[in-house]
Design a protein around this motif. Structure first.
Motif, PDB file in Angstrom:
ATOM      1  N   TYR A   1      21.117  27.692  27.502  1.00 25.34           N
ATOM      2  CA  TYR A   1      20.865  26.546  26.842  1.00 25.34           C
ATOM      3  C   TYR A   1      19.968  25.594  27.928  1.00 25.34           C
ATOM      4  O   TYR A   1      20.285  25.528  28.853  1.00 25.34           O
ATOM      5  N   GLU A   2      18.880  25.032  27.259  1.00 26.35           N
ATOM      6  CA  GLU A   2      17.914  24.392  28.078  1.00 26.35           C
ATOM      7  C   GLU A   2      17.666  24.637  29.545  1.00 26.35           C
ATOM      8  O   GLU A   2      18.026  23.947  30.210  1.00 26.35           O
TER       9      GLU A   2
ATOM     10  N   LYS B   1      29.542  27.519  24.631  1.00 27.97           N
ATOM     11  CA  LYS B   1      30.066  26.556  23.731  1.00 27.97           C
ATOM     12  C   LYS B   1      31.358  27.122  22.887  1.00 27.97           C
ATOM     13  O   LYS B   1      31.984  26.429  22.503  1.00 27.97           O
TER      14      LYS B   1
ATOM     15  N   TYR C   1      25.492  25.475  31.052  1.00 26.95           N
ATOM     16  CA  TYR C   1      24.537  25.880  30.214  1.00 26.95           C
ATOM     17  C   TYR C   1      24.114  27.359  30.151  1.00 26.95           C
ATOM     18  O   TYR C   1      23.367  27.733  29.385  1.00 26.95           O
TER      19      TYR C   1
END
Length: 160
Positions: free
Chosen positions: A28-29, A129, A112
Motif C-alpha cells: 500500500y502506498e 488489511k 503498508y
C-alpha cells in the motif's frame, strides 16, 4: 439482449481480475513507506531482528524488486500445507519483512506491506488489511519461481 451482453462482459472482467493479481495489490502506498523491518529465523530457530532499513534508496530497491510479482491466493489448506501448519515459519533461514510508514500515528495502520521469504526461495505476501481483527490473515504466494528475486532480496538485506 443488451443487458445480457453487459452482464456477460462484467462477469468476464470480474473473473479475469480475480484470477490475475500481483504483489502490488498488497504493498500500500509505496511512496509513503519509510522503514523496512526485517526479522530472520536463525539456525537455532530463534528470531533475530536486523537493524531497520531507513535509507530511502534501499527501500525503493526492495519495493521495486518485490512489486508486480504475479501471485495466487492461498486457501487455508494450501497455506497449512506450504507452512507445515506454521512449523516452517520457525525454521532457520526464513525472513519476515514488514513495510512500514512511521509517520502513521496508528500502529495498526502503519503496516503498508508484509511478506515472508522462505529459505527454499518462496515468497508469501500477506494482505495487511486482513492482519488485524478476528478474521483470517489472507496470504498469497508467488505464482512463478521467485528464487532469483529472493536471491536479489537477500543480497540487499545481508550486504548492507
Amino acid at each position: 439482449m443488451v443487458i445480457r451482453r453487459f452482464l456477460v462482459i462484467v462477469l468476464m472482467v470480474l473473473f479475469l481480475t480475480g484470477c490475475s493479481q500481483n504483489s502490488s495489490n498488497f504493498i500500500y502506498e509505496p511512496d509513503k513507506i519509510d522503514m523496512i523491518k526485517i526479522q530472520e529465523v536463525n539456525e537455532s530457530n530463534s528470531a533475530v531482528d536486523y537493524p531497520p532499513i531507513e535509507d530511502l534508496s534501499t527501500i525503493k530497491k526492495i519495493i521495486t524488486l518485490i512489486d508486480n510479482i504475479e501471485v495466487k491466493k492461498l486457501s487455508p489448506s494450501e497455506e497449512a500445507k506450504i507452512l507445515n501448519n506454521g512449523k516452517k515459519l520457525q525454521q532457520g533461514g526464513n525472513y519476515f519483512i514488514l513495510l512500514i510508514n512511521t509517520k502513521e500515528n496508528d500502529l495498526t495502520k502503519s503496516l503498508y506491506g508484509a511478506l515472508i521469504v522462505l529459505k527454499e526461495g518462496k515468497l508469501i505476501f500477506t494482505d495487511p488489511k486482513t492482519m488485524s481483527g478476528k478474521q483470517r490473515t489472507v496470504s498469497y504466494i508467488a505464482a512463478n519461481d521467485a528464487s532469483d528475486i529472493v536471491g536479489e532480496l537477500l543480497k540487499i538485506i545481508e550486504n548492507r
